[in-house]
Design an enzyme around this catalytic site. Structure first.
Site, PDB file in Angstrom:
ATOM      1  CB  CYS A 107       0.979   8.209  -0.473  1.00  0.00           C
ATOM      2  SG  CYS A 107       0.688   6.537  -1.088  1.00  0.00           S
ATOM      3  NE  ARG A 112       9.982   8.177  -8.821  1.00  0.00           N
ATOM      4  CZ  ARG A 112      10.159   6.857  -8.699  1.00  0.00           C
ATOM      5  NH1 ARG A 112       9.112   6.049  -8.652  1.00  0.00           N
ATOM      6  NH2 ARG A 112      11.366   6.339  -8.670  1.00  0.00           N
ATOM      7  CG  ASP A 272      12.643   9.825  -0.108  1.00  0.00           C
ATOM      8  OD1 ASP A 272      13.800   9.579   0.250  1.00  0.00           O
ATOM      9  OD2 ASP A 272      11.878   8.988  -0.631  1.00  0.00           O
ATOM     10  CG  ASP A 309      16.389   6.700  -2.299  1.00  0.00           C
ATOM     11  OD1 ASP A 309      17.306   6.651  -3.135  1.00  0.00           O
ATOM     12  OD2 ASP A 309      15.421   5.918  -2.265  1.00  0.00           O
ATOM     13  CE  LYS A 316      15.512   2.355  -2.138  1.00  0.00           C
ATOM     14  NZ  LYS A 316      15.743   2.678  -3.566  1.00  0.00           N
TER      15      LYS A 316
HETATM   16  S1  SF4 Z   1       4.050   6.607  -6.326  1.00  0.00           S
HETATM   17 FE1  SF4 Z   1       3.593   7.958  -4.592  1.00  0.00          FE
HETATM   18  S2  SF4 Z   1       1.355   8.192  -4.538  1.00  0.00           S
HETATM   19 FE2  SF4 Z   1       1.831   6.442  -5.852  1.00  0.00          FE
HETATM   20  S3  SF4 Z   1       1.654   4.687  -4.457  1.00  0.00           S
HETATM   21 FE3  SF4 Z   1       3.848   5.302  -4.500  1.00  0.00          FE
HETATM   22  S4  SF4 Z   1       4.078   6.725  -2.775  1.00  0.00           S
HETATM   23 FE4  SF4 Z   1       1.863   6.510  -3.158  1.00  0.00          FE
END
Ligand code: SF4
Length: 347
Positions: A107, A112, A272, A309, A316
């Site tokens: 994403c 992260r 975030d 968060d 949270k």
């Molecule tokens: S850890 Fe990050 S990249 Fe992986 S599914 Fe969750 S939001 Fe998407």
């Protein structure tokens, strides 16, 4: 369906998900942040729509290299609570167990993003043993949240192994799995994978990350149904994203679609402060107005908790709109779903 996961800007261009003139821009972003678009997600994208809410979430954008001063490499403070490798112990009664830093798809707004898709992949056997040892040694740990990355990219065999280890820890009562796999790679949700999660004999919950109703394809719905039919309750996690779901009707349709799939809306996350994600974030006031609109127009089943968060690892907190004003001394004013205020006696 495209046969393989697309992992390079050139592959995205070749698949028609980005125009060739954007190749150099995409390559700059991909040099810093992982890219992967599964066949299931690529199939949901409409390349003719520049605002396609699925493509926006996964096709890189040069805005990701626009870093703001207040953004942080570790926006929710995982590091501050890293007990041993793979374990984040932020709240007293639960830990995160990060089994991998790999996801089925990446994403573009990931909280992260500085870690996922970059590291060694799996938590190595020695580190996993130490992480399980930590859980064993802390009897206050009631719940273990399997996260990552995405734990459901692991094989059913590996997951069954972890579940069996957790099964033997008496004080752990709940396993929660955070995943986007039922959406991004629904074919991975096989009967064997579901059995693997149930192997612990603990109460298992699966929290599915979904941001738009179109992500709930027929295959994704079937994958989700596999869990529920096996007795594993599903929850949802949604990130509030500008241009994807920051509209009351879009958000309401998503919440209804989730409930229709027997997925209880759980969290609506305020974005975030991950690096290069300012273009995704809405204001908190806008998020609150969306929550008011949901409260007025949609069933109670469709109401997630709007949460932030707190940067720095403070956990949270709910940031939804307030409906009650006043105090026990002077009496209360309570607002109804139409926005009208009513007096409520002292108590
Ligand atoms: S850890 Fe990050 S990249 Fe992986 S599914 Fe969750 S939001 Fe998407």
């Amino acid at each position: 369906m495209k046969p393989h996961t697309l992992r390079t800007p050139a592959a995205l261009v070749e698949a028609g998900l980005a125009p060739p003139e954007r190749l150099a821009e995409l390559e700059r972003v991909a040099a810093r942040y992982a890219v992967a678009i599964t066949p299931a997600l690529a199939d949901l994208m409409d390349p003719s729509d520049p605002d396609d809410p699925i493509a926006r979430q996964f096709v890189p954008d040069s805005a990701e290299l626009d870093f703001r001063e207040d953004e942080r490499v570790d926006p929710i403070g995982d590091e501050a609570h890293a007990a041993v490798d793979g374990i984040v112990h932020r709240y007293p009664d639960r830990v995160l167990l990060k089994l991998t830093d790999i996801c089925a798809a990446y994403c573009r707004f990931c909280f992260r993003r500085e870690r996922v898709g970059k590291g060694s992949g799996l938590l190595q056997p020695k580190a996993l043993a130490a992480a399980l040892g930590y859980i064993r040694a802390h009897p206050q740990i009631w719940e273990v949240v399997l996260t990552g990355g995405d734990p459901l990219v692991l094989s059913a065999r590996r997951l069954a192994g972890v579940a069996a280890e957790l099964a033997a820890i008496e004080h752990v009562k709940i396993l929660r799995v955070h995943t986007r796999v039922p959406i991004a790679a629904p074919a991975r949700v096989t009967p064997a994978l579901v059995r693997a999660l149930k192997a612990s004999g603990k109460a298992v919950y699966v929290a599915v990350h979904v941001n738009h109703s179109r992500e709930l394809s027929r295959d994704a719905r079937r994958a989700c149904a596999r869990f529920v039919d096996a007795g594993i309750p599903l929850l949802s996690q949604t990130v509030l994203l500008r241009g994807v779901n920051d509209d009351a009707r879009v958000l309401g349709s998503l919440m209804r679609a989730l409930v229709e799939c027997r997925i209880k809306p759980y969290y609506l996350h305020h974005g975030d402060l991950a690096p290069g994600t300012a273009h995704w974030r809405t204001g908190i006031a806008h998020g609150q107005s969306l929550m008011r609109a949901l409260r007025g127009r949609y069933s109670g089943l469709c109401q997630p908790a709007y949460v932030l968060d707190i940067p720095g690892g403070h956990g949270k907190s709910p940031i939804g709109p307030q409906y009650l004003r006043g105090d026990a001394g002077c009496g209360y004013q309570i607002e109804d779903f139409k926005g009208q205020r009513h007096s409520y006696w002292k108590s």
